[in-house]
Design a protein around this motif. Structure first.
Motif, short mmCIF file in Angstrom:
data_model
loop_
_atom_site.label_atom_id
_atom_site.label_comp_id
_atom_site.label_asym_id
_atom_site.label_seq_id
_atom_site.Cartn_x
_atom_site.Cartn_y
_atom_site.Cartn_z
N TRP A 1 -12.81 -5.46 -14.20
CA TRP A 1 -11.99 -6.66 -14.03
C TRP A 1 -11.56 -7.19 -15.38
CZ3 TRP A 1 -12.43 -11.67 -15.83
CH2 TRP A 1 -11.53 -12.59 -15.28
N ASP A 2 -10.29 -7.54 -15.50
CA ASP A 2 -9.80 -8.27 -16.66
C ASP A 2 -8.58 -9.07 -16.23
OD1 ASP A 2 -7.26 -6.72 -17.22
OD2 ASP A 2 -8.70 -5.11 -17.59
N TRP B 1 -9.37 -8.97 -4.07
CA TRP B 1 -9.37 -8.31 -5.38
C TRP B 1 -10.56 -8.80 -6.20
CZ3 TRP B 1 -6.91 -4.61 -8.09
CH2 TRP B 1 -6.96 -4.65 -9.48
N PRO B 2 -11.16 -7.94 -7.03
CA PRO B 2 -10.93 -6.51 -7.24
C PRO B 2 -11.84 -5.63 -6.40
CG PRO B 2 -12.36 -7.30 -8.96
CD PRO B 2 -12.07 -8.49 -8.06
N HIS C 1 -10.19 -14.17 -3.83
CA HIS C 1 -9.85 -13.43 -5.05
C HIS C 1 -10.99 -13.63 -6.04
CE1 HIS C 1 -6.39 -11.94 -7.66
NE2 HIS C 1 -7.37 -12.14 -8.53
N HIS C 2 -11.56 -12.55 -6.51
CA HIS C 2 -12.77 -12.64 -7.31
C HIS C 2 -12.56 -12.33 -8.79
CE1 HIS C 2 -14.99 -13.24 -3.68
NE2 HIS C 2 -14.66 -12.06 -3.19
N ALA C 3 -13.44 -12.87 -9.60
CA ALA C 3 -13.51 -12.56 -11.03
C ALA C 3 -14.90 -12.03 -11.33
CB ALA C 3 -13.22 -13.81 -11.86
N LEU C 4 -14.99 -11.19 -12.32
CA LEU C 4 -16.28 -10.67 -12.77
C LEU C 4 -16.40 -10.89 -14.27
CD1 LEU C 4 -15.38 -8.53 -10.26
CD2 LEU C 4 -17.69 -7.75 -10.79
N THR D 1 -5.50 -8.14 -13.57
CA THR D 1 -5.41 -9.01 -12.39
C THR D 1 -3.99 -9.55 -12.22
OG1 THR D 1 -7.74 -9.63 -12.46
CG2 THR D 1 -6.22 -11.20 -11.44
N GLU E 1 -6.44 -1.69 -4.98
CA GLU E 1 -5.05 -2.06 -4.79
C GLU E 1 -4.38 -1.37 -3.60
OE1 GLU E 1 -1.14 -3.15 -7.49
OE2 GLU E 1 -2.93 -2.32 -8.43
N VAL F 1 -9.81 -18.18 -7.81
CA VAL F 1 -10.82 -17.16 -8.10
C VAL F 1 -12.23 -17.70 -7.86
CG1 VAL F 1 -9.36 -15.93 -9.73
CG2 VAL F 1 -10.84 -17.75 -10.56
#
Length: 308
Positions: A34-35, A266-267, A7-10, A39, A271, A53
């Motif tokens: 991404w926010d 994600w993301p 699961h990723h964050a940007l 999420t 979805e 993440v």
């Protein structure tokens, strides 16, 4: 409820760094929006209780070790704050700076001593050098001392793309497979036994090609093929973009019990993709309820302990 290990964050500052370098895509996939609110909404929709993440490829190192150290520190501080704000929904894997060893060691110390990550994310290849390379042994030794979980994520291959085929479609799977084979070739799991590895996307091609790869590695190293296969079966594998009727049978036939974990991607995975693979896992007839529960959350709780 699921525990999502892929699961990723940007973070905005990280995306600004990428765009400042002319990078608008990762693995051929345009950088998605991404926010946190979006999420959590996605997590709720797909019954994901907690996400571990990480920042995906291309990572932090673009050739300047000092810059890489700054980027990794900013990313890790951001993710640690995210976890601090919502410990009920998030954990994180710390970003390192391979192929630079010294800054990686410094970031391991900072992350584990100050930020309490669930482990680290390492790219399958870092500027063309693959995990398992002896040059990375000091980092692996420190991760062994920390009894770390290492989330292995693919990167773009150190070679030209096939026109029209984005790297995330096929090259990413090969990249993870190369890294896993190289780790075993150099006997890294045996030399640093406290490190636990999670291979992205069901290990790429590894489960499907495990016996072919295992016998070749054994022949090249003089080791027992059964022991080589046992080592590869002992990796952890996530289900991101891989919980399909084609991939699940190979993965479950090869991986040791307790070694398969839920992942969404994600993301970078939109979805509808997450919905397809999640619903396939939920309805797959050859997975019993106990195994499904273990994949969704039980195996992760054992791997990470009470922090999962």
């Amino acid at each position: 409820m699921r525990i999502d290990v892929h699961h990723h964050a940007l973070p905005k500052d990280y995306v600004s760094v990428l765009r400042g370098k002319g990078i608008e895509a990762a693995g051929g996939r345009d950088l998605p929006a991404w926010d946190v609110a979006g999420t959590i909404a996605m997590m709720d929709a797909h019954r994901i209780d907690k996400a571990i993440v990480s920042v995906s490829a291309p990572g932090a190192n673009f050739g300047d070790p000092a810059e890489a150290g700054r980027i990794a520190r900013e990313v890790n501080e951001f993710l640690a704050e995210l976890v601090k704000d919502r410990p009920d929904r998030f954990g994180f894997f710390a970003t390192l700076t391979l192929p630079d060893v010294d800054t990686s060691l410094a970031e391991i110390a900072h992350a584990f001593d100050e930020l309490s990550p669930h482990g680290v994310i390492l790219l399958a290849n870092s500027l063309g050098t693959y995990l398992g390379d002896p040059a990375f042994d000091p980092v692996m030794a420190e991760l062994d001392y920390r009894e770390a979980v290492v989330f292995v994520h693919p990167n773009e291959l150190p070679g030209p793309e096939v026109p029209g085929i984005p790297p995330f479609a096929a090259d990413f799977l090969l990249d993870t497979t190369r890294a896993a084979a190289n780790l075993v070739m150099h006997d890294v799991p045996a030399r640093y036994p406290a490190v636990r590895y999670i291979l992205s996307h069901a290990g790429g091609f590894l489960p499907y090609a495990s016996h072919r790869i295992g016998f070749i590695v054994a022949a090249m190293t003089g080791r027992d093929p059964a022991k080589v296969l046992d080592t590869m079966a002992g990796f952890y594998y996530d289900t991101a973009l891989s919980a399909s009727p084609a991939a699940l049978p190979s993965l479950l036939a090869f991986a040791k019990p307790g070694r398969v974990l839920f992942g969404s991607d994600w993301p970078f995975a939109p979805e509808p993709f997450i919905g397809y693979f999640t619903s396939t896992l939920d309805a797959y007839p050859d997975v019993d309820d106990d195994t499904r529960e273990a994949i969704n959350h039980g195996n992760a709780r054992v791997l990470f302990g009470t922090d999962a």
